[in-house]
Design a protein around this motif. Structure first.
Motif, PDB file in Angstrom:
ATOM      1  N   ARG A 183      29.768  37.641  29.692  1.00  0.00           N
ATOM      2  CA  ARG A 183      30.189  38.838  29.136  1.00  0.00           C
ATOM      3  C   ARG A 183      29.705  40.013  30.522  1.00  0.00           C
ATOM      4  O   ARG A 183      28.612  39.575  31.035  1.00  0.00           O
ATOM      5  N   LEU A 184      30.833  40.483  30.816  1.00  0.00           N
ATOM      6  CA  LEU A 184      30.424  41.785  31.987  1.00  0.00           C
ATOM      7  C   LEU A 184      30.601  43.260  31.272  1.00  0.00           C
ATOM      8  O   LEU A 184      31.710  43.349  30.480  1.00  0.00           O
ATOM      9  N   VAL A 185      29.824  43.843  31.678  1.00  0.00           N
ATOM     10  CA  VAL A 185      29.918  45.361  31.014  1.00  0.00           C
ATOM     11  C   VAL A 185      29.961  46.279  32.501  1.00  0.00           C
ATOM     12  O   VAL A 185      28.897  46.347  33.113  1.00  0.00           O
ATOM     13  N   THR A 186      30.881  47.220  32.290  1.00  0.00           N
ATOM     14  CA  THR A 186      31.025  48.362  33.400  1.00  0.00           C
ATOM     15  C   THR A 186      30.261  49.560  32.927  1.00  0.00           C
ATOM     16  O   THR A 186      29.821  49.713  31.641  1.00  0.00           O
ATOM     17  N   SER A 187      29.919  50.429  33.846  1.00  0.00           N
ATOM     18  CA  SER A 187      29.225  51.863  33.566  1.00  0.00           C
ATOM     19  C   SER A 187      30.069  52.917  34.315  1.00  0.00           C
ATOM     20  O   SER A 187      30.708  52.592  34.947  1.00  0.00           O
ATOM     21  N   PHE A 188      29.335  54.034  33.936  1.00  0.00           N
ATOM     22  CA  PHE A 188      29.751  55.248  34.531  1.00  0.00           C
ATOM     23  C   PHE A 188      29.408  54.961  36.181  1.00  0.00           C
ATOM     24  O   PHE A 188      30.068  55.577  37.217  1.00  0.00           O
ATOM     25  N   ALA A 189      28.520  54.144  36.511  1.00  0.00           N
ATOM     26  CA  ALA A 189      27.968  54.110  37.927  1.00  0.00           C
ATOM     27  C   ALA A 189      28.866  53.021  38.638  1.00  0.00           C
ATOM     28  O   ALA A 189      28.436  52.695  39.890  1.00  0.00           O
ATOM     29  N   THR A 190      29.654  52.065  38.041  1.00  0.00           N
ATOM     30  CA  THR A 190      30.102  50.805  38.558  1.00  0.00           C
ATOM     31  C   THR A 190      31.323  51.502  39.545  1.00  0.00           C
ATOM     32  O   THR A 190      32.014  52.369  39.296  1.00  0.00           O
ATOM     33  N   THR A 191      31.140  50.913  40.764  1.00  0.00           N
ATOM     34  CA  THR A 191      32.313  51.255  41.911  1.00  0.00           C
ATOM     35  C   THR A 191      33.256  50.042  41.872  1.00  0.00           C
ATOM     36  O   THR A 191      33.231  49.002  41.764  1.00  0.00           O
ATOM     37  N   GLU A 192      34.310  50.277  42.503  1.00  0.00           N
ATOM     38  CA  GLU A 192      35.442  49.565  42.735  1.00  0.00           C
ATOM     39  C   GLU A 192      35.035  48.450  43.787  1.00  0.00           C
ATOM     40  O   GLU A 192      35.431  47.439  43.659  1.00  0.00           O
ATOM     41  N   ASP A 193      34.075  48.581  44.677  1.00  0.00           N
ATOM     42  CA  ASP A 193      33.628  47.757  45.425  1.00  0.00           C
ATOM     43  C   ASP A 193      32.979  46.798  44.901  1.00  0.00           C
ATOM     44  O   ASP A 193      33.054  45.462  44.826  1.00  0.00           O
ATOM     45  N   GLU A 194      32.165  47.061  43.907  1.00  0.00           N
ATOM     46  CA  GLU A 194      31.555  46.077  43.010  1.00  0.00           C
ATOM     47  C   GLU A 194      32.362  45.077  42.354  1.00  0.00           C
ATOM     48  O   GLU A 194      32.316  44.012  42.136  1.00  0.00           O
ATOM     49  N   VAL A 195      33.335  45.887  41.835  1.00  0.00           N
ATOM     50  CA  VAL A 195      34.394  44.785  40.949  1.00  0.00           C
ATOM     51  C   VAL A 195      35.137  43.991  42.016  1.00  0.00           C
ATOM     52  O   VAL A 195      35.419  42.829  41.774  1.00  0.00           O
ATOM     53  N   ASP A 196      35.500  44.457  43.101  1.00  0.00           N
ATOM     54  CA  ASP A 196      36.279  43.684  44.067  1.00  0.00           C
ATOM     55  C   ASP A 196      35.441  42.671  44.668  1.00  0.00           C
ATOM     56  O   ASP A 196      36.233  41.535  44.691  1.00  0.00           O
ATOM     57  N   ARG A 197      34.199  42.918  44.836  1.00  0.00           N
ATOM     58  CA  ARG A 197      33.231  41.850  45.436  1.00  0.00           C
ATOM     59  C   ARG A 197      33.277  40.454  44.429  1.00  0.00           C
ATOM     60  O   ARG A 197      33.096  39.417  44.644  1.00  0.00           O
ATOM     61  N   PHE A 198      33.007  41.048  42.910  1.00  0.00           N
ATOM     62  CA  PHE A 198      32.932  39.992  41.926  1.00  0.00           C
ATOM     63  C   PHE A 198      34.239  39.156  41.913  1.00  0.00           C
ATOM     64  O   PHE A 198      33.988  38.045  41.919  1.00  0.00           O
ATOM     65  N   VAL A 199      35.343  39.698  41.974  1.00  0.00           N
ATOM     66  CA  VAL A 199      36.542  38.917  41.880  1.00  0.00           C
ATOM     67  C   VAL A 199      36.652  38.302  43.220  1.00  0.00           C
ATOM     68  O   VAL A 199      37.135  37.047  42.882  1.00  0.00           O
TER      69      VAL A 199
END
Length: 349
Positions: A329-345
């Protein structure tokens, strides 16, 4: 890359600033300050009717005290088998209701099935002293599976509850995320569909510590002041919860924060679906994403700094995983950035 929970995120700067402003000076205690009264009135405006609001410190307290307010000897509350109240609250609802039980009901996608709910209620006929008696129904919006009840689905659950004379409680720990996913109003998603009591959550959406129990009909809340006090949830400095909510509501911030976290989850879903070493476990609509990864891919992502939780496979999907797979399970938040998402992918390859 913090995707373990939206509880891991801090407080939004505007909410933190509101707390700092309230830190100076004096104000009446125990929920009687001018600020507390203003926020109570704001809830009336948000829900388009007079409601009764009781601030508490945690979502577990909100859920448990909401159910305690309608408790009866031998009481039984019906919930989804994967609901937070039954899976993750350490028996607090049972404890604070004086021993009332939670009865799990199945349903696909983390949602109560109305027919299954009606059948479960019917197993407790009136006067069946050995079995106990129904006292409430509780649903989670958004669900623990990241899905959202449509307005029609909430209404269908409400109709079953009303037909059996039971109050309907909504666990809204991620209330704002569900609200913006449906593009609905708070009134549309609650009392207009049969919800009587709401656990209104702010902590997962940018607040420091701000939860509330909201009664859509104030006359249902006559015992709540005593229940809250007896349960050690009456804060003397309640204004610090109100200060958070003041900033939370100002200018629609709470909805903007939820839109952002939902959008980051959409970006995450898109990236996982296109990756070579992972796939979406099922479709979700809010800020929770469930993915099937190879064990090697999961280890690689963790090695690069990703934080997420392994997740149990739902009973309805027994063949979800292969021998070398795991469900996360992955949960995003108000503080999640596009960079975090892209680095995970990118880490998935």
């Amino acid at each position: 890359m913090f995707f373990a929970s939206d509880n891991w995120a801090g407080a939004h700067p505007l909410i933190a600033e509101s707390l700092v402003r309230e830190a100076s000076g004096a104000a009446a205690a125990y929920g009687t300050s001018d600020l507390d009264r203003r926020i109570e009135e704001r809830f009336n405006q948000i829900f388009q009717r007079e409601v009764a609001v009781f601030f508490v410190g945690t979502g577990t307290a909100a859920n448990s005290l909401a159910l305690a307010s309608v408790a009866r000897p031998g009481g039984v509350t019906f919930c989804h088998s994967e609901a937070h109240v039954t899976a993750d609250e350490c028996g607090a609802p049972e404890f604070l209701t004086g021993g009332c039980r939670l009865v799990p009901v199945e349903g696909p996608g983390g949602k109560l099935d109305p027919a299954a709910l009606a059948a479960a209620i019917n197993r407790y006929p009136p006067g069946a002293v050995h079995q106990g008696r129904p006292m409430a129904v509780t649903l989670t919006q958004a669900t623990e599976s990241g899905t959202v009840y449509s307005l029609a689905e909430i209404e269908a659950i409400g109709e079953v509850a009303r037909a059996n004379g039971l109050p309907l409680h909504m666990d809204g720990a991620r209330f704002a995320n569900a609200l913006v996913a449906l593009d609905a109003t708070p009134a549309d998603m609650t009392w207009k569909r049969g919800v009587d009591i709401l656990s209104f959550g702010g902590t997962k959406n940018g607040c420091w510590c701000a939860e509330a129990v909201v009664f859509m009909k104030p006359d249902m809340a006559v015992d709540m002041p005593f229940i809250r006090k007896r349960s050690a949830q009456l804060f003397s400095k309640t204004r610090f919860i109100s200060a958070q909510l003041e900033a939370y509501f100002e200018g629609g911030l709470w909805l903007d924060l939820a839109r952002h976290s939902n959008a980051m989850a959409t970006r995450l879903r898109t990236g996982i679906a296109a990756s070579n070493r992972g796939r979406l476990a099922w479709s979700t609509e809010t800020n929770e994403v469930f993915a099937v990864l190879s064990k090697d891919a999961a280890a690689l992502a963790e090695g690069r700094g990703a934080r997420f939780y392994d997740w149990p496979v739902p009973q309805e999907l027994p063949n979800l995983l292969g021998e070398n797979d795991k469900l996360i399970r992955l949960v995003t938040s108000f503080a999640t950035t596009e960079d975090e998402v892209d680095r995970f992918v990118e880490a998935l390859g």
